[in-house]
Structures are given as C-alpha cells and as structure tokens.
Design an enzyme around this catalytic site. Structure first.
Site, PDB file in Angstrom:
ATOM      1  N   GLN A 138       0.846  -1.188   0.000  1.00 38.48           N
ATOM      2  CA  GLN A 138       0.000   0.000   0.000  1.00 38.48           C
ATOM      3  C   GLN A 138       0.886   1.245   0.000  1.00 38.48           C
ATOM      4  OE1 GLN A 138      -2.406   0.605   3.505  1.00 38.48           O
ATOM      5  NE2 GLN A 138      -0.814  -0.074   4.914  1.00 38.48           N
ATOM      6  N   LEU A 140       0.726   3.862   1.702  1.00 32.87           N
ATOM      7  CA  LEU A 140       1.074   4.344   3.032  1.00 32.87           C
ATOM      8  C   LEU A 140       2.493   3.944   3.410  1.00 32.87           C
ATOM      9  CD1 LEU A 140       0.484   5.491   5.872  1.00 32.87           C
ATOM     10  CD2 LEU A 140      -0.534   3.269   6.432  1.00 32.87           C
ATOM     11  N   LYS A 196      -6.352  14.240   0.908  1.00 35.60           N
ATOM     12  CA  LYS A 196      -7.429  13.821   1.795  1.00 35.60           C
ATOM     13  C   LYS A 196      -7.158  14.271   3.223  1.00 35.60           C
ATOM     14  CE  LYS A 196     -10.283   9.632   2.126  1.00 35.60           C
ATOM     15  NZ  LYS A 196     -10.305   8.165   1.862  1.00 35.60           N
ATOM     16  N   TYR A 257      -5.114   5.537  16.388  1.00 33.73           N
ATOM     17  CA  TYR A 257      -4.615   6.145  15.156  1.00 33.73           C
ATOM     18  C   TYR A 257      -4.071   7.549  15.386  1.00 33.73           C
ATOM     19  CZ  TYR A 257      -5.202   2.365  11.994  1.00 33.73           C
ATOM     20  OH  TYR A 257      -5.010   1.164  11.352  1.00 33.73           O
ATOM     21  N   GLN A 258      -4.440   8.173  16.472  1.00 31.66           N
ATOM     22  CA  GLN A 258      -3.751   9.404  16.858  1.00 31.66           C
ATOM     23  C   GLN A 258      -2.295   9.077  17.183  1.00 31.66           C
ATOM     24  OE1 GLN A 258      -5.943  11.935  19.393  1.00 31.66           O
ATOM     25  NE2 GLN A 258      -4.277  13.330  19.827  1.00 31.66           N
ATOM     26  N   ARG A 259      -2.088   7.934  17.829  1.00 31.65           N
ATOM     27  CA  ARG A 259      -0.727   7.462  18.100  1.00 31.65           C
ATOM     28  C   ARG A 259       0.068   7.311  16.804  1.00 31.65           C
ATOM     29  NH1 ARG A 259       1.035   2.977  15.659  1.00 31.65           N
ATOM     30  NH2 ARG A 259      -1.159   2.425  15.765  1.00 31.65           N
ATOM     31  N   HIS A 413     -11.479   4.083   9.909  1.00 34.28           N
ATOM     32  CA  HIS A 413     -11.120   3.209  11.026  1.00 34.28           C
ATOM     33  C   HIS A 413     -12.142   3.264  12.158  1.00 34.28           C
ATOM     34  CE1 HIS A 413      -7.300   1.850   9.480  1.00 34.28           C
ATOM     35  NE2 HIS A 413      -6.961   3.088   9.186  1.00 34.28           N
ATOM     36  N   HIS A 415     -15.755   2.654  14.251  1.00 33.57           N
ATOM     37  CA  HIS A 415     -16.657   1.532  14.509  1.00 33.57           C
ATOM     38  C   HIS A 415     -18.079   2.039  14.695  1.00 33.57           C
ATOM     39  CE1 HIS A 415     -13.432  -1.551  16.067  1.00 33.57           C
ATOM     40  NE2 HIS A 415     -13.170  -1.082  14.851  1.00 33.57           N
ATOM     41  N   GLU A 666      -3.539 -17.775  50.020  1.00 33.60           N
ATOM     42  CA  GLU A 666      -4.770 -18.528  49.801  1.00 33.60           C
ATOM     43  C   GLU A 666      -5.937 -17.931  50.574  1.00 33.60           C
ATOM     44  OE1 GLU A 666      -3.955 -22.610  50.643  1.00 33.60           O
ATOM     45  OE2 GLU A 666      -2.301 -22.724  49.213  1.00 33.60           O
TER      46      GLU A 666
END
Length: 735
Positions: A138, A140, A196, A257-259, A413, A415, A666
């Site tokens: 890819q 990227l 983008k 994804y900020q990471r 990315h 959800h 225990e």
C-alpha cells in the site's frame, strides 16, 4: 490559514541564513556539534547514540539487498525494505556523529541500489489496497519509507557527489514523490489520498515535504504544505492540522490512530521549524500539535492507549510516541511532564536535537510526574461533534478510569458504536472495548491486514458496551450514513470530589430510537472502592428488542439467578451483524429478584454488575469464536441483558469494585457484592430517578432530567417513594 498562505508568496524572500544546510530535518549542524561535544556527559543520550551506532554497524555487516517486492505486511521483502530505511537512518546519524566515512558510504550505496530498482517497478503484486504502492503493498508504507529515507539522505547529502545526488533524485526521489502525489497510469487514487483529510495523507505530505526540503525543491514543499494545487483549499499538511484535530487536540480516528498519525505530524513539524521557521508551526492553531500530544497521553491507561475504533495494544513505548514526546518537549521545554513520560515509560530518546534536549534535562532532574485528569475531549474540527469523556478517580492511588465514547464515526477506522462505555481499574481493563481484529504484520494472518472478522465482528455494535437495537448495528453498519452524524454531549461535570458525571445523547444511530446514556463515578463513605452508576435509556414509539452487552475481562465467579449452561454443544447468538461470531454459553432468567447480579474476578479484585431486570429479561453469557474458521478472533466474553417487545426502556446498573484475592496466602476477602438492589422509582421521557441500595442500609439516588440539560432548570418529581426536587440536569445524593 490566511497568515500561512501569505507566507507562500514570501517563502523565497524569508529563507534563513541556514537555508541549504545539511542536516536540517531532525538534526542541525549546531545540534550535531553540541552532541559531539557532550559525548559521555548525558547518559540517556549516550545510550541512544550507542544504540544507533550498533544499528549502523549491523548494517555494515550485512550485504546490500533491495529485493523486488513480493510480500504483504510481515513478509520477507516487506520487512527487508523496512529494515533498509531504519539502517539508512542509523548510518546517516552515525556519519554525522562520528565522521566515519563507511557509514555515509553505506547510505549512498543503498540509495544507488534503490535508484536502480525503483524505475523498474509497477504496482505491488499484493492487491489488498485501493492505493497499491510500488515497494510496498500500500502507498502508506511507501510514504513511511520516504519519511525515513529523507532523514538519511539529509545526513549524507554533503557527502554524496553531485552526480550521485542527481542520479538518486532523478530515478528515485522525484518519481516517488510524484507517485505519492499522483499515482501512476491505471490508478490515480493517490491524488485523492494526498489531498485527503486522513492519516495516510499526513504521511504522504510529510514524505513529499521532507524530501523536497532536502533537495531544495520549494515547489514540492509547497505541495506538501498546501496540497497538490498549492492553494491550501483542497489539501495539504496545514489543512490537515485544521480538519483532523478538534480544538482539544482529539484526533477524529481515535487514540490508536492518533498514536500513529502523531508521528508524521510531529516529524514534519520539526522539519518545518528548522527549514521554514517563519511559519511558527508549533504555535499554529493555538498550539494544536502540543495539545494533540497532551491529549494522546491522557487517552491512555497504564501507558496503553484506550481502544476506541480500530485499535491494537500500543502504548507510550511505541516509537511514534518517542518521536512525538521528544519533539513536543523540544518545542515547549516548559512541559516537564513530558520528561517523565520519556524517562518512566519510554526509556530511550531520539538521536536528534530534540532527543538530546530531553536526555539532558532528565539528567538535570527536571522531570515532573505525569498527572492524569478527568476531562471531556471534544471531537470535530470546531469541537461540536460530540467527544470522549474520561473520568479519573479523584484519589490517584485508586488508579481507575471510566470512558464514554460519544463521537463522530472516525473515518474509515471508525466503529459502529455510539455511547460506548469502558472501565479500567487496578491496572487492568475491566469493561473492555474489543478494538480491531488484526494480527499486524503477521503474514499468515491475512498478510498482516485487517482480517475479514474486523468488519463482520469488531466494527459491529454488539462488540461494544452499548445498546444494540433489533440485533442490528448502528446506522445499519453503513459507513457513509454513520459519517453524516455524531453523538451529542449533554453535560459533563468533574468538579465534585465525591461524584463525577457525564451524559450524552444519540438520535440517529437506530432508526426510530433515541438513546441517552448517563454514567456517574461515585465515591461513597460506605463502600470499599468507588462505584459506577450507568443509566442507558432507549426511547421509541415502536416495539424493539434491546440488547445490553457488557464485555468483561476476567473470570466468572457467581450469578444470582439460575441458568442453563451449554455443556456439550453451543449455538450462535444470531446470524449477522456480529452475532454470528458469538457462542451462547449460558442463559437464564431472574424470577425472584428485580436485580440481576453478575460477579467476576480480574487480577486480585472482584467486580459486580447489578442490573435492574424483570422476570421477562433474558440474561445471556456469550463468547467469541463462532464462524471464525481461521481463529482470527481473540477470546472475549460478554454478559448480556436482553429485553424484548419494548418501546421505552432503561437499563440501570451499579458496577461495584470490591474485595481482594491473594493466591500466595490462599485468602479472599469481601468477594460478594454489597449491592442489594437497583431500581427505577421513576422513568419517563422527562425524568428518571434511579436508586441503588447497599449493605448496611445505605443507598445512592441519582435524579436525571432527560428532556433538558439547562443548569438553571428546577425539577420536581412525585414518586411512590417520595418527592424529589433538584436544580440542573442531575442530582445525586447518598446516605
């Protein structure tokens, strides 16, 4: 933006005296001189230099290999090209710091080999991406390769002869920059990606801008900053700073994804600061990059990033964060908490001007402990697209964090989960977000790509701690529809020591159903640890089936209702929208009590979820693994409360942390819930009054105004248990 666009016309006139000097990306001449002079004086930086030289020496022991691309992520050729750019960076820095020609020669020879290979390449043979690269599967990865290789080229630029430079620029760097911006015949997707608002574009603009800086090509740098048309209206790094971060520094794709994105953002910003200081890039948009680093550090627990959207287990020790923290501190050395992150969580610094400064100031004893705070991190360019609330325990020794995700979708990315809850306590993830179904760079697992189960399960609503309506995902699992909407934060109050609260509403995720969730983190004088009250409302004019899954990490201890366990064969919980991946382990009903309690253990602590139910409520235990032929899904467990044939319905729960378990001696203590009952004494579209009762005759009462968040509004509710009055959207009392 206007100020930055104005500089486009002045860029030639405002070049600094250092223009054309090398190195000038991550290293500077003055910085290199200081590093050489201080060898042996700054231990952490000495260790970084030793590590870099060891990498460079390893490169010299290897034969030069630039294989024809063949493999996807994790495969041999993929990993060889990755290793090559790391080796080139190490050798370039080693040349700068030692002056030993053998290191520079290795970079020059590797670049010559790539200059011979690159013109022969078409698109990569692995066809998993809409924007395939040439060296990698890819584009990227091609951008990441060029970001690193530009650093190496910057270090050896003055060593290489003019003819060597001309050859690698003509056959390698300029074609690669053009490919990242425009693609090739048969696939022009790259032009869309370059312009983008997405982390792939950040890598692409950074790569093009950095190699442009090294080559002295102002046109390429301007394309990187202001988009391929150089106007700033359609794309470019500056526009990404405007669109991808909220005013609070929250990145729209989530913490994981900020990471990843913070890496090129901070690296290219450092290069801009060195090469175009007139842009004052670290001050841009009210210091948005420093805010982004600070927000990212806050969106973590025990040094691991909270898993919103597509996410794997990554933390402060990731190399991306080493770059980000070092560069952020170099830009603002007043933030001494960054030194704590570098020293306590990361353990190494960059072999760069920024890394030297961090190591030096750590050695001087300037680090201050990283402090975590409760805060709402707004989403959206203007901060008006919902947000993520993080509630921290007021006593840091308790080490708890509660999150409510009420954001926009989060690009590709994202959800399909609005109003999702997660809880971290005692060093563990207790109520979990599944994150992503991916085995990164393990080629045998779908070539290291996101597996099919990422879409069929991990992205689906049932994989999260939120409301599922009619066994369907929010927005029908349609990306384009979800991208149109966001949740709304109604209010958040973190000012009280005994109680912190946040409330959010979602009206678009499920057709004909409005959702509202209020979570309160309550510290009482009568319980061992703080408790969480969760009020999740569904409002509709039609009947629906409502599912309330709570994904937990740990081991089941006890249930207070009878159940049937599937002992010899399990069936799936459903046929689509993620349910097809869930094995029904057990199910039951509570016909004797209006409170159903589920207790589990994680680490050395117990947790009890007590939920208001009726005899008609179905209580289900399920586990992932169904319809997963390649064993791609991780083992995850859920306790689900299911209500059928409901219009309006409210799930009210008390989550209690309690007890200890010491295997060495225990012994267990306080292993049963203190909660005796949870109930709704009033529940209308205007008001909810929720009562939770605990051992010793104690109770907590949460009053909510569902129709307004006006802080001045006065409310009065008559119930069989008395009259409740309060001002503002909520009131909490305990006795």
């Amino acid at each position: 933006m206007k100020r930055l666009l104005l500089t486009l016309t002045l860029s030639l006139a405002l070049l600094t005296a250092a223009a054309g000097e090398h190195p000038s990306l991550m290293l500077t001449r003055s910085g290199v001189a200081q590093m050489r002079a201080d060898r042996g004086k700054v231990p952490a930086f000495d260790a970084s230099i030793d590590r870099t030289i060891a990498g460079a020496d390893a490169a010299l022991r290897e034969r030069i290999e630039v294989p024809v691309p063949r493999d996807g992520g994790g495969g041999y050729t993929h990993e060889r090209h990755k290793l090559n750019y790391y080796r080139m960076v190490d050798c370039g820095i080693a040349w700068q710091l030692t002056g030993e020609e053998r290191y520079a020669r290795r970079v020059a020879d590797l670049l010559a080999a790539y200059a011979e290979l690159y013109p022969t390449l078409g698109f990569h043979p692995v066809t998993l991406s809409k924007s395939p690269g040439r060296l990698f599967w890819q584009t990227l990865n091609e951008s990441v390769w060029l970001v690193h290789t530009a650093m190496a080229y910057d270090c050896v630029y003055d060593y290489m002869t003019p003819s060597e430079r001309e050859r690698v620029e003509r056959n390698l760097f300029r074609p690669m920059a053009d490919f990242l911006m425009n693609g090739m015949e048969g696939n022009r997707e790259n032009n869309k990606i370059f312009n983008k608002m997405h982390n792939h574009a950040t890598w692409a603009t950074s790569a093009v801008g950095m190699i442009g800086m090294v080559m002295g090509d102002d046109a390429l740098v301007d394309c990187a900053l202001y988009g391929s048309d150089r106007t700033g209206r359609k794309g470019g790094f500056i526009r990404q700073l405007d669109y991808l971060f909220s005013p609070d520094g929250y990145f729209t794709e989530g913490a994981y994804y900020q990471r990843y994105a913070i890496w090129p953002f901070m690296v290219f910003a450092q290069c801009i600061a060195h090469n175009r200081p007139q842009l004052d890039i670290f001050a841009y948009r009210d210091h948005i990059l420093q805010k982004a680093v600070s927000t990212l550090l806050q969106l973590a627990y025990e040094g691991r990033f909270m898993r919103f959207n597509d996410a794997l287990e990554k933390g402060y020790d990731a190399q991306e964060l080493v770059y980000a923290v070092n560069i952020a501190y170099n830009a603002d050395p007043t933030d001494k908490m960054l030194l704590d992150v570098a020293a306590r969580y990361q353990g190494w610094v960059l072999p760069s001007d920024a890394g030297y400064r961090v190591a030096r100031d750590i050695a001087r004893g300037e680090a201050q402990p990283l402090r975590f705070v409760s805060r709402l991190y707004r989403d959206g360019r203007e901060g008006d697209a919902g947000g993520v609330a993080v509630i921290r325990s007021t006593d840091p020794a308790l080490n708890s964090a509660l999150t409510l995700k009420a954001t926009s979708h989060g690009l590709s990315h994202g959800h399909f989960d609005k109003l999702t809850l997660a809880y971290y306590d005692n060093g563990n993830e207790v109520l979990c977000d599944y994150g992503a179904a991916r085995w990164l760079n393990i080629e045998a697992k779908y070539k290291g790509h996101y597996t099919h189960e990422n879409k069929s399960f991990a992205m689906q609503t049932v994989a999260h701690n939120t409301l599922v309506v009619d066994e369907a995902s929010h927005f029908g699992g349609v990306y384009a529809e979800s991208m149109k909407h966001h949740s709304d934060i109604l209010y958040a109050d973190f000012s009280r020591k005994d109680m912190q609260i946040v409330s959010a509403r979602e009206t678009n995720a499920c057709e004909g159903v409005a959702m509202q969730r209020t979570v309160a983190y309550v510290t009482t004088p009568f319980l061992q640890y703080p408790l969480i009250l969760d009020v999740l409302r569904a409002e509709s004019d039609a009947e629906h089936r409502y599912d309330y899954p709570m994904w937990y990490d740990g081991h089941l201890v006890s249930l207070n209702f009878p159940y049937e366990r599937a002992l010899t064969a399990m069936t799936t919980l459903g046929s689509a929208n993620g349910y097809q991946h869930l094995w029904r382990q057990a199910a039951g009903r509570n016909t004797e009590s209006g409170t159903s309690c589920f207790t589990w253990i994680k680490g050395d602590r117990f947790y009890s979820l007590s939920t208001a139910t009726t005899p008609a409520s179905e209580l289900v235990l399920a586990v992932t693994g169904a319809n997963d032929p390649d064993f791609n899904l991780r083992h995850a467990r859920t306790f689900m409360v299911r209500e059928r044939g409901r219009r309006d319905h409210t799930f009210f729960s008390s989550l209690e942390s309690h007890g200890t378990y010491d295997l060495q001696v225990e012994q267990s203590d306080n292993l049963t819930a203190s909660c005796r009952a949870v109930r709704l004494v009033c529940d209308t579209r205007d008001y909810t009054v929720a009562v939770a009762e605990y051992a010793g005759g104690h109770r907590v009462v949460l009053c909510l105004a569902n129709a307004t968040a006006d802080p001045a509004a006065r409310h009065r509710v008559e119930t069989p248990e008395g009259t409740f009055t309060w001002t503002g959207p909520y009131d909490l009392s305990m006795n």
